[in-house]
Design a protein around this motif. Sequence first.
Motif, mmCIF file in Angstrom:
data_model
loop_
_atom_site.group_PDB
_atom_site.id
_atom_site.type_symbol
_atom_site.label_atom_id
_atom_site.label_comp_id
_atom_site.label_asym_id
_atom_site.label_seq_id
_atom_site.Cartn_x
_atom_site.Cartn_y
_atom_site.Cartn_z
ATOM 1 N N ILE A 6 0.851 -1.182 0.000
ATOM 2 C CA ILE A 6 0.000 0.000 0.000
ATOM 3 C C ILE A 6 0.893 1.240 0.000
ATOM 4 O O ILE A 6 1.793 1.359 0.832
ATOM 5 C CB ILE A 6 -0.900 0.050 1.258
ATOM 6 C CG1 ILE A 6 -1.668 -1.253 1.443
ATOM 7 C CG2 ILE A 6 -1.811 1.255 1.222
ATOM 8 C CD1 ILE A 6 -2.737 -1.500 0.425
ATOM 9 N N GLN A 26 -9.562 -4.407 -0.630
ATOM 10 C CA GLN A 26 -10.347 -3.493 0.205
ATOM 11 C C GLN A 26 -9.991 -3.670 1.679
ATOM 12 O O GLN A 26 -9.853 -2.697 2.420
ATOM 13 C CB GLN A 26 -11.835 -3.736 -0.021
ATOM 14 C CG GLN A 26 -12.715 -2.731 0.687
ATOM 15 C CD GLN A 26 -14.186 -2.912 0.347
ATOM 16 O OE1 GLN A 26 -14.582 -3.951 -0.165
ATOM 17 N NE2 GLN A 26 -14.982 -1.916 0.638
ATOM 18 N N ILE A 29 -6.666 -1.960 2.395
ATOM 19 C CA ILE A 29 -6.789 -0.515 2.620
ATOM 20 C C ILE A 29 -7.221 -0.243 4.061
ATOM 21 O O ILE A 29 -6.677 0.636 4.730
ATOM 22 C CB ILE A 29 -7.799 0.108 1.629
ATOM 23 C CG1 ILE A 29 -7.240 0.063 0.207
ATOM 24 C CG2 ILE A 29 -8.169 1.524 2.035
ATOM 25 C CD1 ILE A 29 -6.141 1.038 -0.078
ATOM 26 N N LEU A 47 -4.560 6.563 0.036
ATOM 27 C CA LEU A 47 -4.011 5.212 0.099
ATOM 28 C C LEU A 47 -4.231 4.561 -1.255
ATOM 29 O O LEU A 47 -5.320 4.660 -1.822
ATOM 30 C CB LEU A 47 -4.715 4.384 1.175
ATOM 31 C CG LEU A 47 -4.606 4.870 2.608
ATOM 32 C CD1 LEU A 47 -5.516 4.055 3.505
ATOM 33 C CD2 LEU A 47 -3.187 4.778 3.098
ATOM 34 N N GLU A 48 -3.204 3.900 -1.754
ATOM 35 C CA GLU A 48 -3.295 3.253 -3.061
ATOM 36 C C GLU A 48 -2.698 1.860 -2.973
ATOM 37 O O GLU A 48 -1.603 1.682 -2.439
ATOM 38 C CB GLU A 48 -2.510 4.086 -4.079
ATOM 39 C CG GLU A 48 -2.412 3.482 -5.441
ATOM 40 C CD GLU A 48 -1.500 4.276 -6.359
ATOM 41 O OE1 GLU A 48 -1.282 3.804 -7.483
ATOM 42 O OE2 GLU A 48 -0.996 5.333 -5.963
#
Length: 58
Positions: A6, A26, A29, A47-48
């Motif tokens: 992340i 998901q 994250i 956040l990626e």
Amino acid sequence: MPHYKIKVLRCYNSPKILTVTASNSQQAIRAAAADLRNEGVTDARGLEVIGQVKSLRD
């Protein structure tokens, strides 16, 4: 469970990379956000998910 990298985009510091274990992106994250809260990071602005890694050595 797979591991995800992340990327945390920050306002005042350089981006930070976290590796978290989660069942899907998901959940990764959510886990990263919880880690940031526990560390006291207050300047995160995004956040990626960079990708899934096969092991923590990647």
